[in-house]
Design a protein around this motif. Structure first.
Motif, PDB file in Angstrom:
ATOM      1  N   ALA A  25       0.833  -1.201   0.000  1.00 17.11           N
ATOM      2  CA  ALA A  25       0.000   0.000   0.000  1.00 17.11           C
ATOM      3  C   ALA A  25       0.869   1.252   0.000  1.00 17.11           C
ATOM      4  O   ALA A  25       0.560   2.232  -0.693  1.00 17.11           O
ATOM      5  CB  ALA A  25      -0.927   0.001   1.206  1.00 17.11           C
ATOM      6  N   TYR A  26       1.955   1.223   0.767  1.00 11.53           N
ATOM      7  CA  TYR A  26       2.841   2.385   0.788  1.00 11.53           C
ATOM      8  C   TYR A  26       3.475   2.597  -0.586  1.00 11.53           C
ATOM      9  O   TYR A  26       3.520   3.724  -1.089  1.00 11.53           O
ATOM     10  CB  TYR A  26       3.932   2.231   1.849  1.00 11.53           C
ATOM     11  N   ALA A  27       3.952   1.521  -1.193  1.00  9.69           N
ATOM     12  CA  ALA A  27       4.579   1.635  -2.507  1.00  9.69           C
ATOM     13  C   ALA A  27       3.599   2.163  -3.545  1.00  9.69           C
ATOM     14  O   ALA A  27       3.957   2.983  -4.406  1.00  9.69           O
ATOM     15  CB  ALA A  27       5.135   0.279  -2.940  1.00  9.69           C
ATOM     16  N   ALA A  28       2.348   1.724  -3.463  1.00  5.98           N
ATOM     17  CA  ALA A  28       1.344   2.158  -4.439  1.00  5.98           C
ATOM     18  C   ALA A  28       1.049   3.640  -4.334  1.00  5.98           C
ATOM     19  O   ALA A  28       0.729   4.299  -5.335  1.00  5.98           O
ATOM     20  CB  ALA A  28       0.058   1.353  -4.258  1.00  5.98           C
ATOM     21  N   GLY A  29       1.159   4.199  -3.121  1.00  3.86           N
ATOM     22  CA  GLY A  29       0.831   5.606  -2.931  1.00  3.86           C
ATOM     23  C   GLY A  29       2.017   6.532  -2.832  1.00  3.86           C
ATOM     24  O   GLY A  29       1.844   7.731  -2.595  1.00  3.86           O
TER      25      GLY A  29
END
Length: 283
Positions: free
Chosen positions: A225-229
């Motif tokens: 989720a962090y990488a996606a955002g």
């Protein structure tokens, strides 16, 4: 003689209701056990850390300030904002007591970024991106502007996690030209009450998933989720290192320890645990 300014002087920025917020957020079995609002303070992080030290605050405590005059950011930076123009809050958490090994605590501020961005997308209707390690960005006038930041500090009884967000700041109130706010990003609402509720509920949800996974960022979906955002990934960056010096290259990943991986033009990869990151324009 002009009247003395009060909490209701600026009708576009009404005060928060501690009673309503407690009724909505402080529940038996929930993460949040106490919620207090102060009119003004130097730093909610400093106040909550002191309360933890003296035993006046336990994990699950939330402290919100209507105005913060000495807010602290990374690298010792300070900032302030007009009263009731943003969300200025700190929470006391004890991840180690909740089953997270000390080596995985580096993920807590990144988790807060994911939780806050998720909440604002839903409650404010504004796309929010993450800048490694702990800044939140919005688009204003076609460029990325800093919406807010996150600061995690060790304290007696756990970790104090501070979140500061610019909500209704106008252009002439910005502390620096690179700052932004939800209002300037075109948010359809700048009502701080539902925004604060959304942030704290999202933080509780992500924290629960993370602790249930023993702090493993991959198992709890936090890392993906962090990488996606994260707006930093895939960009050319310059890392200004805490001890002096700098490193330039492409930000290619956030590793399992929450470090930013930078690949240089020479083909080497460096894991950065702490740095001031500058997003460079494409050439």
């Amino acid at each position: 003689m002009s009247p003395t300014p009060s909490r209701w002087s600026d009708l576009d920025r009404p005060p928060l209701s501690a009673t309503a917020l407690r009724a909505a957020l402080v529940r038996p079995g929930g993460l949040w056990t106490r919620l207090d609002i102060t009119d003004t303070t130097g730093s909610t992080n400093a106040d909550l850390a002191e309360a933890a030290r003296t035993g006046a605050a336990a994990p699950g405590t939330v402290l919100v300030a209507e105005a913060q005059t000495g807010g602290r950011g990374r690298l010792g930076r300070s900032w302030d904002a007009p009263p009731r123009s943003g969300l200025f809050l700190s929470v006391l958490l004890d991840p180690e007591a909740d089953g997270v090994p000390v080596e995985r605590l580096t993920w807590l501020p990144l988790l807060a970024g994911v939780a806050t961005a998720t909440a604002l997308a839903r409650a404010a209707g504004v796309d929010t991106a993450l800048k490694w390690p702990n800044d939140l960005l919005v688009r204003v006038g076609g460029e990325d502007r800093k919406l807010g930041g996150i600061l995690a500090e060790r304290a007696d009884g756990g970790v104090v996690l501070g979140i500061g967000l610019n909500v209704s700041l106008r252009a002439d109130e910005l502390p620096v030209p690179t700052a932004g706010s939800l209002a300037l990003a075109g948010a359809p609402t700048v009502d701080r009450d539902p925004l604060l509720r959304a942030v704290l509920r999202s933080l509780a949800q992500w924290y629960g998933q993370w602790t249930a996974a023993g702090g493993d960022p991959a198992a709890g979906s936090l890392q993906s989720a962090y990488a996606a955002g994260c707006a930093t990934l895939g960009r050319r960056v310059r890392a200004e290192l805490p001890g002096g010096g700098e490193l330039s290259g492409e930000a290619v990943a956030v590793d399992g320890d929450g470090r930013l991986v930078i690949a240089t033009a020479e083909g080497t990869r460096h894991e950065i645990a702490a740095a001031d990151i500058v997003h460079l324009r494409a050439t």
